[in-house]
Design a protein around this motif. Structure first.
Motif, PDB file in Angstrom:
ATOM      1  N   ALA A 204       0.599  -1.087   0.039  1.00 53.74           N
ATOM      2  CA  ALA A 204       0.051  -0.044   0.006  1.00 53.74           C
ATOM      3  C   ALA A 204       0.966   1.382  -0.063  1.00 53.74           C
ATOM      4  CB  ALA A 204      -0.785   0.098   1.209  1.00 53.74           C
ATOM      5  N   SER A 205       0.459   2.286  -0.510  1.00 50.83           N
ATOM      6  CA  SER A 205       1.067   3.499  -0.557  1.00 50.83           C
ATOM      7  C   SER A 205       0.987   4.347   0.799  1.00 50.83           C
ATOM      8  CB  SER A 205       0.725   4.403  -1.823  1.00 50.83           C
ATOM      9  OG  SER A 205      -0.659   4.976  -1.258  1.00 50.83           O
ATOM     10  N   LYS A 207      -0.086   7.145   1.206  1.00 49.69           N
ATOM     11  CA  LYS A 207      -1.516   7.925   1.359  1.00 49.69           C
ATOM     12  C   LYS A 207      -2.457   6.880   1.589  1.00 49.69           C
ATOM     13  CE  LYS A 207      -4.261  10.991  -1.866  1.00 49.69           C
ATOM     14  NZ  LYS A 207      -4.293  11.468  -3.041  1.00 49.69           N
ATOM     15  N   GLU A 208      -2.517   5.664   1.169  1.00 51.79           N
ATOM     16  CA  GLU A 208      -3.470   4.732   1.200  1.00 51.79           C
ATOM     17  C   GLU A 208      -3.385   4.051   2.979  1.00 51.79           C
ATOM     18  OE1 GLU A 208      -3.537   2.372  -3.256  1.00 51.79           O
ATOM     19  OE2 GLU A 208      -2.235   1.746  -1.538  1.00 51.79           O
ATOM     20  N   GLU A 217      -0.280  11.620   5.958  1.00 53.31           N
ATOM     21  CA  GLU A 217       0.730  10.979   5.227  1.00 53.31           C
ATOM     22  C   GLU A 217       2.131  11.177   5.804  1.00 53.31           C
ATOM     23  OE1 GLU A 217       2.181  10.425   0.695  1.00 53.31           O
ATOM     24  OE2 GLU A 217       0.443  11.658   1.012  1.00 53.31           O
TER      25      GLU A 217
END
Length: 238
Positions: A204-205, A207-208, A217
């Motif tokens: 996952a990023s 941001k996610e 973030e």
């Protein structure tokens, strides 16, 4: 993704049949390269063009295929480490953080350390931004850059643990390596473990992850950085 360069490298060193096999595996593992580029691209910013990162990652994948041999169910993890390492090596080689940026990073780090000492606790993002006199966006950029440095350092440590191709490691050595990483994860608190799991296992990023954990973030970057430092310290002391 353009495979021409990697294919030329392949044909130059191997027979036509093996080149075809390599080409097929390169195509099969392209999604892995793209995922890693997406992860690292978010941290490196505009330091390197995404297409260039993919090309470097592809060459890292090609090297992984040649070192590992016939891919099996464990190859993906090995290839991911090699691809990530190849891209990080190139970022470091290009000295992607200008001197002024590095100096600013030291200023921010020192200010946060001093604020933590004064407050007797970890400061909030709002307190840090107010003390530094910078925008939230600027602080987030700083966190991303800091995280990329720590990620590179941790990647080097994992590389040291995996300094032999997976097929040359004995089952005992592979078990020791896996247990060392598992024990390092146990040094983390629940939230740190969650961030590491979401980022490295589920890819996952930031941001996610921020959305999942209801954090900013920048805070996710901070947690990830601290977690990697804890794991690195534990592994080095083991």
């Amino acid at each position: 993704m353009d495979f021409a360069y990697a294919e030329q490298q392949s044909v130059g060193h191997h027979g036509a049949h093996q080149a075809v096999d390599e080409q097929r595996e390169l195509v099969a593992y392209t999604p892995l390269v793209k995922r890693i580029v997406r992860q690292l691209g978010a941290q490196a910013g505009a330091a390197m063009d995404r297409e260039d990162m993919e090309q470097i990652g592809l060459l890292g994948l090609l090297e992984a295929l040649r070192r590992y041999g016939q891919p099996d169910e464990k190859f993906g993890a090995y290839a991911a480490m090699r691809v990530r390492g190849a891209i990080l090596d190139e970022l470091r080689r290009q000295d992607w953080r200008p001197r002024a940026v590095r100096q600013e990073s030291h200023r921010v780090r020192d200010a946060v350390r001093e604020l933590t000492r004064k407050l007797g606790r970890e400061p909030t993002e709002a307190e840090i931004v107010a003390t530094l006199g910078i925008s939230g966006e600027a602080y987030q950029e700083h966190q991303l850059a800091e995280n990329a440095e720590v990620l590179a350092s941790f990647d080097e440590l994992l590389h040291e643990l995996s300094n032999h191709a997976a097929d040359t490691l004995s089952p005992e050595a592979q078990l020791v390596r896996r247990r060392t990483l598992e024990q390092a994860l146990l040094q983390l608190n629940e939230r740190e473990q969650k961030v590491i799991q979401l980022y490295y296992e589920y890819e996952a990023s930031f941001k996610e992850i921020a959305a999942v954990l209801d954090l900013t973030e920048a805070r996710v970057c901070q947690i990830n950085k601290g977690a990697l430092k804890k794991m690195k310290s534990f592994i080095e002391a083991s």
